[in-house]
Design a protein around this motif. Sequence first.
Motif, PDB file in Angstrom:
ATOM      1  N   LYS A 189       0.834  -1.200   0.000  1.00 24.52           N
ATOM      2  CA  LYS A 189       0.000   0.000   0.000  1.00 24.52           C
ATOM      3  C   LYS A 189       0.873   1.255   0.000  1.00 24.52           C
ATOM      4  O   LYS A 189       1.986   1.255   0.535  1.00 24.52           O
ATOM      5  N   VAL A 190       0.344   2.313  -0.570  1.00 24.98           N
ATOM      6  CA  VAL A 190       1.036   3.603  -0.627  1.00 24.98           C
ATOM      7  C   VAL A 190       0.365   4.563   0.359  1.00 24.98           C
ATOM      8  O   VAL A 190      -0.865   4.731   0.335  1.00 24.98           O
ATOM      9  N   PHE A 191       1.171   5.182   1.209  1.00 28.27           N
ATOM     10  CA  PHE A 191       0.660   6.083   2.242  1.00 28.27           C
ATOM     11  C   PHE A 191       1.243   7.483   2.050  1.00 28.27           C
ATOM     12  O   PHE A 191       2.404   7.633   1.645  1.00 28.27           O
ATOM     13  N   ARG A 192       0.441   8.466   2.388  1.00 22.70           N
ATOM     14  CA  ARG A 192       0.891   9.865   2.337  1.00 22.70           C
ATOM     15  C   ARG A 192       1.329  10.274   3.741  1.00 22.70           C
ATOM     16  O   ARG A 192       0.580  10.118   4.716  1.00 22.70           O
ATOM     17  N   VAL A 193       2.545  10.792   3.847  1.00 26.93           N
ATOM     18  CA  VAL A 193       3.080  11.201   5.156  1.00 26.93           C
ATOM     19  C   VAL A 193       2.451  12.530   5.554  1.00 26.93           C
ATOM     20  O   VAL A 193       2.570  13.524   4.833  1.00 26.93           O
ATOM     21  N   ILE A 194       1.783  12.547   6.707  1.00 26.78           N
ATOM     22  CA  ILE A 194       1.144  13.792   7.173  1.00 26.78           C
ATOM     23  C   ILE A 194       1.755  14.303   8.474  1.00 26.78           C
ATOM     24  O   ILE A 194       1.392  15.380   8.950  1.00 26.78           O
ATOM     25  N   GLY A 195       2.670  13.542   9.066  1.00 31.88           N
ATOM     26  CA  GLY A 195       3.289  13.983  10.315  1.00 31.88           C
ATOM     27  C   GLY A 195       4.612  13.291  10.569  1.00 31.88           C
ATOM     28  O   GLY A 195       4.835  12.163  10.144  1.00 31.88           O
ATOM     29  N   VAL A 196       5.511  14.012  11.269  1.00 28.52           N
ATOM     30  CA  VAL A 196       6.798  13.464  11.692  1.00 28.52           C
ATOM     31  C   VAL A 196       6.923  13.674  13.194  1.00 28.52           C
ATOM     32  O   VAL A 196       6.713  14.781  13.692  1.00 28.52           O
ATOM     33  N   LEU A 197       7.255  12.606  13.919  1.00 28.57           N
ATOM     34  CA  LEU A 197       7.365  12.674  15.371  1.00 28.57           C
ATOM     35  C   LEU A 197       8.666  13.352  15.786  1.00 28.57           C
ATOM     36  O   LEU A 197       9.676  13.293  15.080  1.00 28.57           O
ATOM     37  N   GLU A 198       8.643  13.984  16.965  1.00 26.27           N
ATOM     38  CA  GLU A 198       9.855  14.563  17.524  1.00 26.27           C
ATOM     39  C   GLU A 198      10.835  13.455  17.883  1.00 26.27           C
ATOM     40  O   GLU A 198      10.436  12.330  18.179  1.00 26.27           O
ATOM     41  N   LYS A 199      12.118  13.781  17.849  1.00 27.58           N
ATOM     42  CA  LYS A 199      13.137  12.800  18.220  1.00 27.58           C
ATOM     43  C   LYS A 199      13.017  12.467  19.697  1.00 27.58           C
ATOM     44  O   LYS A 199      12.900  13.352  20.545  1.00 27.58           O
ATOM     45  N   SER A 200      13.050  11.169  19.991  1.00 27.68           N
ATOM     46  CA  SER A 200      12.950  10.727  21.381  1.00 27.68           C
ATOM     47  C   SER A 200      14.255  10.968  22.114  1.00 27.68           C
ATOM     48  O   SER A 200      15.326  11.030  21.507  1.00 27.68           O
ATOM     49  N   LYS A 201      14.149  11.082  23.432  1.00 25.71           N
ATOM     50  CA  LYS A 201      15.345  11.114  24.269  1.00 25.71           C
ATOM     51  C   LYS A 201      15.787   9.665  24.409  1.00 25.71           C
ATOM     52  O   LYS A 201      15.243   8.911  25.194  1.00 25.71           O
ATOM     53  N   SER A 202      16.754   9.305  23.591  1.00 24.75           N
ATOM     54  CA  SER A 202      17.082   7.890  23.451  1.00 24.75           C
ATOM     55  C   SER A 202      18.080   7.401  24.483  1.00 24.75           C
ATOM     56  O   SER A 202      18.885   8.153  25.005  1.00 24.75           O
TER      57      SER A 202
END
Length: 412
Positions: A189-202
């Motif tokens: 399936k093809v998805f449209r990216v609508i959001g990017v998460l903040e970088k976690s404190k890894s």
Amino acid sequence: MLKQQAKELLSQAMVTLWSHKFRSFLTVLGVVIGTATVIGVASLASGLEAGFKEQIEQFGTNVAFVGKFSGGPRHGELTEEERKRKPITLEDAVALSQLPSVAAASPSLAPSGMPPTVKFRGNEIRNPRVRGVWAAYAYTREVAIARGRFFTEAEDQHSSEVAIIGHDIAERLMAGYEPLEKEIQIGNKVFRVIGVLEKSKSLLGGGGPNQDTMIFVPYNVMHSMYPMQQDHFVALGAKSGQLDTLIDEARELLRRRRNVPYDQPDSFSIETPSGIQESFGKMLAMVAMIVIPIVSVALLVGGIGVMNIMLVSVTERTKEIGVRRAIGATRKDIIFQFLLEACTLTGLGGLIGIAIGYLISSLLKLFSFPSTVPLLYVGIGFSVSVAIGLIAGIYPAFKASRLDPIEALRYE
């Protein structure tokens, strides 16, 4: 007067130790190793605990997670009871979402079998952590969006093929491109990216339970891709101050729905961030229980070495002791002199151990291990090293003070 005398004795002790540098170092090697081990392990444990706490806090403090097993779906050796457990179904998730103390709830559906490959313009990532969730998932815990937005309930209901991707997914898959509104392929399936998460404190340089490698898609789309997958992981956000009530209500509901007898344990798991952090703390405590005997042996060896060298020193300096007694030094002065030398010797060993401990902490950071040297353990390490010198020096000091001045002056 006493202060001046102590200063002179300390200066004399330093001169004595410096005149036998190599012997002094070998004498306190056990103290050095023990102190360095304490500082190194404490710095790693402190760093891990602080890093783990930061990551756990990203889940929020008012949330609970329901799963078939502790920590969600897992692999490896299971008990017979665990193998027989029923899955957490969508119906269970719906029932949990209707509890009075629940503010928001969402099931999380993972792919069955091998995870799908994610592709973008020739780039691909294998084994991504793709999860199908409700739109309410964003309100169950602290989901921080760096750019864009989370999908809506309408998009979930209409099976819109949209996706929210983690920071690492964006960096590795779409380097050099603005991810928003780009299309990625997940499975077939093809998805449209609508959001990017903040970088976690890894923790440990990007490992651990963070969202950097996650991809969230609408639940209905995920279910259409994996219609046979029935096992879910459910996130429950509690109303303000009602987390304990939520846990009780969820436990009672699931035991009733799963027909668990009153005298049998739960056939499911309910975890909270604080509970996970407590378990991690217990694990670190177990590590400490293993390290403590090793450190104790090193310090014991160091203490025995100090006692032996001080006894040798008493023999070597018998004439010096006789001279000091002849010009008016009391037994108390002799005891104080040798105790001060022993404490100075182990104190210097402790300082060397602390320096090595800081070096270990710096090396751990270079290899992306979280490491913070607690000042409390620095103080404990130095205090213990000095105390070892005090204890180990008692017998040699009293032996020196009991020497007959006349016989000591005749000693060759």
